[in-house]
Enzyme design. Structure first.
Site, PDB file in Angstrom:
ATOM      1  CE  LYS A 115     -13.691  31.325  72.672  1.00 43.06           C
ATOM      2  NZ  LYS A 115     -14.120  32.770  72.090  1.00 43.06           N
ATOM      3  CD  GLU A 199     -10.535  25.609  77.159  1.00 41.19           C
ATOM      4  OE1 GLU A 199     -11.949  25.313  77.006  1.00 41.19           O
ATOM      5  OE2 GLU A 199      -9.954  25.992  76.136  1.00 41.19           O
ATOM      6  CG  HIS A 234      -3.486  33.594  71.481  1.00 38.68           C
ATOM      7  ND1 HIS A 234      -3.168  32.160  71.871  1.00 38.68           N
ATOM      8  CD2 HIS A 234      -2.995  34.166  72.496  1.00 38.68           C
ATOM      9  CE1 HIS A 234      -2.492  32.451  72.867  1.00 38.68           C
ATOM     10  NE2 HIS A 234      -2.462  33.582  73.367  1.00 38.68           N
ATOM     11  NE  ARG A 291     -15.939  35.725  62.195  1.00 43.61           N
ATOM     12  CZ  ARG A 291     -14.597  35.233  61.904  1.00 43.61           C
ATOM     13  NH1 ARG A 291     -14.330  34.543  60.572  1.00 43.61           N
ATOM     14  NH2 ARG A 291     -13.922  34.863  62.835  1.00 43.61           N
TER      15      ARG A 291
END
Length: 478
Positions: A115, A199, A234, A291
């Site tokens: 990330k 973040e 999530h 993908r």
């Protein structure tokens, strides 16, 4: 390509094989011991055993899969999703051994799989990103300082993460130490990498993703968006296309950003760029999945394109057949991931034997599955049984058809997310498009499913009684 090996199992392996067969390409299935009689194994032209049941003894052993592919003189390997699909070393090894990896290059997989590296790659294109730091942090005191500067709530995320693992929401200063330790521990366990970053946490986000296709000739297009905000832990449960909150202008801006993300890593093949959309309709780059996505059928329904065929065409060097302004979408599509999970018990896996398994059929109904009646849902793999997809001329028609399809879908022997899917489709917040990623926490009470199940049991009893009387009348007829 005359022959491809599908380095996967279940519904996605079967789905890839069907498109390959339509293209005149022979297929090779791989299977663990427990999957030896699975539908994808029986459907393939050839099949080869690759190990015992645990995935780390079979589907995750890339060297063994490549060895079998070479023995069977395979031209290309399609990884599906999960397992080795986002493993840059596997992609590299496939190509090193003279075969085509039906997916992006290993550099793109590596960049977008981290990330922090992904954020760095897209930074030069001025794509909106969630406020936060762009480097890994392990020191608790430094983390506290950063969180205070960003402002609570914050999100601690695994740099190598995905699927909600290694992710912790922190609401206050005194929670930082405990939640950071948990995030690092979970990230190490899931990915072998404890790097985390911090973040700003967007409090009421919608999860919007864009499907992109990129060829080897510099052409990149997007195939519009998918709304993926109905989630548990999530992880997505219901997806739809298009989103009911994007207008043409915002769709264009987000689509352009998605293609720039693909450009930033020299992408090829099918991929998905994910964004968070806040309550003020500001969007932020989240990540890129390198993908095919589980939810790709909703995009196929609204565009009329076969994404697996497009992947194969790109992998063998063909140019995209159309430009961005030539691509249109029509109608609306919804997908429900049917998991062997108990929604009344915190969506915990509920594996067992499919004693009854009767699938829905009809216009506008598609089912991608890899099981048959009498089969066991193994404990070794993801508990998804199938993907139920509906298509209508508009969103309401797609929703109503989904409710009908759920009612037609009969599964006994395991608890599933079918009842949860029906609950969502009947809920006013979903019907009106007034929801975000907190739908489950805000609107769902497990007791709500009891009423749905009682209603279904009543209808099933009436149907059985009706059939019984009809049979008696037939027997009495001279």
């Amino acid at each position: 390509m005359k022959k491809i090996l599908i380095a996967n199992r279940g519904e996605i392996a079967l789905r890839i094989m069907k498109s390959a067969r339509e293209m005149g390409i022979k297929t090779v299935a791989v299977y663990s011991t427990i999957d030896r009689n699975a539908p994808h194994v029986n459907f393939a032209d050839e099949a080869v055993h690759i190990g015992e049941n645990p995935s780390n003894q079979s589907y995750l052993i890339g060297d063994r899969i490549i060895e079998k592919a070479l023995e069977l003189q395979v031209d290309g390997i399609h990884p599906g999703y999960g397992f080795l699909s986002e493993n840059d070393e596997f992609s590299k090894a496939v190509e090193k051994n003279g075969m085509i990896f039906i997916g992006p290059g290993h550099e793109a997989i590596r960049t977008m799989g981290d990330k922090l590296a992904a954020k760095e790659a897209v930074k030069k294109y001025d794509i909106p990103m969630v406020p936060g730091i762009d480097e890994a942090v392990t020191d608790v005191e430094e983390a506290k300082k950063i969180a205070k500067e960003i402002g609570f709530p914050v999100l601690i995320k695994a740099a190598a993460g995905g699927g909600g693992k290694g992710m912790r929401i922190v609401d206050s200063y005194d929670q930082i130490e405990e939640q950071m330790e948990r995030a690092i521990s979970e990230a190490l366990s899931a990915f072998g990498d404890g790097s985390v970053f911090i973040e700003k946490y967007i409090t009421s986000p919608r999860h919007i993703e864009f499907q992109i296709l990129a060829d080897n000739h510099g052409n990149i297009v997007h195939l519009f968006e998918r709304e993926c905000s109905i989630q548990r832990r999530h992880q997505k449960v219901i997806e739809e296309a298009p989103s009911c909150v994007l207008d043409a202008e915002l769709r264009k801006k987000m689509g352009e950003s998605a293609t720039l993300v693909a450009k930033s890593c020299n992408y090829r093949g099918a991929g998905t760029v994910e964004f968070l959309l806040d309550s003020e309709m500001n969007y932020y780059f989240l990540e890129m999945n390198t993908r095919l996505q589980v939810e790709h059928p909703v995009t196929e329904f609204i565009t009329g394109l076969d994404l697996v065929k497009e992947q194969i065409k790109i992998a063998r060097g063909e140019k995209l057949s159309w430009k961005q302004n030539e691509i249109r979408f029509k109608g609306h599509s919804i997908e429900l991931r049917v998991y062997a999970e108990d929604p009344q018990n915190n969506f915990l896996p509920n594996v067992g034997k499919l004693s009854v398994y009767q699938i829905p059929k009809g216009d506008g109904i598609r089912l991608d599955d890899g099981y048959r009646e009498g089969m066991d849902i193994p404990i070794y793999y993801d508990p998804m049984i199938s993907k139920l997809i509906t298509y209508g001329k508009d969103r309401n028609e797609a929703i109503q058809l989904m409710i009908k399809a759920i009612d037609m879908y009969r599964i006994k022997g395991v608890e599933t997310t079918l009842s949860f899917g029906k609950f969502v489709c009947q809920h006013q917040a979903f019907v009106q498009g007034n929801f975000d990623t907190h739908f489950v926490k805000t609107h769902f009470n497990p007791d709500d499913l009891k009423e749905i199940k009682d209603e279904e049991a009543g209808w099933a009893a009436l149907l059985a009684l009706k059939l019984h009387h009809e049979e008696k009348n037939i027997l009495r007829t001279p």
